[in-house]
Design an enzyme around this catalytic site. Sequence first.
Site, mmCIF file in Angstrom:
data_model
loop_
_atom_site.group_PDB
_atom_site.id
_atom_site.type_symbol
_atom_site.label_atom_id
_atom_site.label_comp_id
_atom_site.label_asym_id
_atom_site.label_seq_id
_atom_site.Cartn_x
_atom_site.Cartn_y
_atom_site.Cartn_z
ATOM 1 N NE ARG A 67 -4.127 -1.822 1.966
ATOM 2 C CZ ARG A 67 -5.106 -1.925 2.846
ATOM 3 N NH1 ARG A 67 -5.207 -1.035 3.804
ATOM 4 N NH2 ARG A 67 -5.969 -2.903 2.769
ATOM 5 C CG ASP A 74 -12.793 9.298 8.868
ATOM 6 O OD1 ASP A 74 -13.558 8.354 9.142
ATOM 7 O OD2 ASP A 74 -11.613 9.128 8.466
HETATM 8 C C1 LIG Z 1 -14.414 1.020 8.915
HETATM 9 S S1 LIG Z 1 -14.724 2.745 8.917
HETATM 10 C C2 LIG Z 1 -16.199 2.798 9.908
HETATM 11 C C3 LIG Z 1 -17.191 3.825 9.439
HETATM 12 C C4 LIG Z 1 -18.502 3.897 10.235
HETATM 13 N N1 LIG Z 1 -18.253 4.289 11.600
HETATM 14 C C5 LIG Z 1 -19.235 2.577 10.197
HETATM 15 O O1 LIG Z 1 -19.233 1.852 11.198
HETATM 16 O O2 LIG Z 1 -19.839 2.244 9.177
HETATM 17 C C6 LIG Z 1 -13.455 3.343 10.033
HETATM 18 C C7 LIG Z 1 -13.148 4.837 9.878
HETATM 19 O O3 LIG Z 1 -12.368 5.250 11.004
HETATM 20 C C8 LIG Z 1 -11.446 6.212 10.561
HETATM 21 N N2 LIG Z 1 -10.332 6.296 11.528
HETATM 22 C C9 LIG Z 1 -9.374 5.398 11.798
HETATM 23 N N3 LIG Z 1 -8.516 5.861 12.726
HETATM 24 C C10 LIG Z 1 -8.958 7.094 13.066
HETATM 25 C C11 LIG Z 1 -8.495 8.081 13.977
HETATM 26 N N4 LIG Z 1 -7.404 7.907 14.733
HETATM 27 N N5 LIG Z 1 -9.192 9.231 14.062
HETATM 28 C C12 LIG Z 1 -10.298 9.428 13.293
HETATM 29 N N6 LIG Z 1 -10.781 8.533 12.415
HETATM 30 C C13 LIG Z 1 -10.117 7.381 12.308
HETATM 31 C C14 LIG Z 1 -11.003 5.707 9.182
HETATM 32 O O4 LIG Z 1 -10.471 6.758 8.394
HETATM 33 C C15 LIG Z 1 -12.311 5.130 8.633
HETATM 34 O O5 LIG Z 1 -12.985 6.048 7.808
#
Ligand SMILES: C[S@@+](CC[C@H](N)C(=O)[O-])C[C@H]1O[C@@H](n2cnc3c(N)ncnc32)[C@H](O)[C@@H]1O
Length: 290
Positions: free
Chosen positions: A42, A151
């Site tokens: 990646r 996010d």
């Molecule tokens: C799998 S998605 C889940 C989206 C939604 N909450 C759902 O359950 O459908 C996880 C999201 O968390 C965000 N994320 C991961 N680490 C993060 C952080 N430290 N701070 C903010 N967002 C974060 C990622 O960018 C991603 O968009």
Amino acid sequence: MARFDDGRPEMSAEEFRLLRDHVYSHCGILVHEDMKFVMERRLWPRLELLGLPDYGAYHRYLRYDANRHAELEAAVESLTTHETYFFREPTQLKSFTDELLPVVEQRNARLRRLRVWSAGCSSGEEAYTLAMLLKDSRRFDDWDVEVLGTDISRRVLAMARRAEYGPSALRATSPEFLERHFVSLGNNRVRVRDEVRAWVSFGHHNLLDEVGSQLVPRMDVVFCRNVLIYFDLAARRKFLSIVRDRLVPGGHLLLGHSENLLNLGSDFEFVHLRGDLVYRRPELDEGARR
Ligand SMILES: C[S@@+](CC[C@H](N)C(=O)[O-])C[C@H]1O[C@@H](n2cnc3c(N)ncnc32)[C@H](O)[C@@H]1O
């Protein structure tokens, strides 16, 4: 340094450790040992783009280059999972609608204000889903309502603000909801209606940023679903203490179905709803004013 047949450099164990720790200390996402090849694959396009010969040089770039902050965002972007869709985990959403909303309505009846946070909102489907459920409940028609989606990825936030979606995002959305809350754009694409969008806003935020979190208003309900699965124990603990501080006393935290606070030693209260286990910041909590 070893190279693959196509000339791509192999990531050494030491480079993996340095990059993994750098990403982890920024955003809490832990890339496991057996994911070295995923990280390698990646991040390779980033090295190519920057004209860097190997992952050691990339690590130095992330640490010292003037452009390091933007590049760290790009690295995190390529390592995170943004999977999401409307009306995900419907049993939990039903508990939210049927059991939590009446409680919140009663608690905030004097203020007539409601704040809900979709923390780690990805491309916005969760935040809009919550706003649609709030609208449909008719409990908050003339209230001051805000659903905040945040996010760490600016790319998904841009998609969230656009509010346009295709079939994959809508795979769990019933025809009634489609009809009520979306406008058709043709070609199987839809846009969330303006009256729902008016209740939702989006912001860039790292959930582990203690200082930045002070800008997030105190919340009545926080949804943080399918984010903690990527964090290790220390990052989860840090996140929980931050989110606890951002909740009003008595405010609720809802996690994804494969996440829980067991063994985390957090001082949330457990609340058993019919379809879900949710968490509550204790009511009698010092220093917790709106
Ligand atoms: C799998 S998605 C889940 C989206 C939604 N909450 C759902 O359950 O459908 C996880 C999201 O968390 C965000 N994320 C991961 N680490 C993060 C952080 N430290 N701070 C903010 N967002 C974060 C990622 O960018 C991603 O968009």
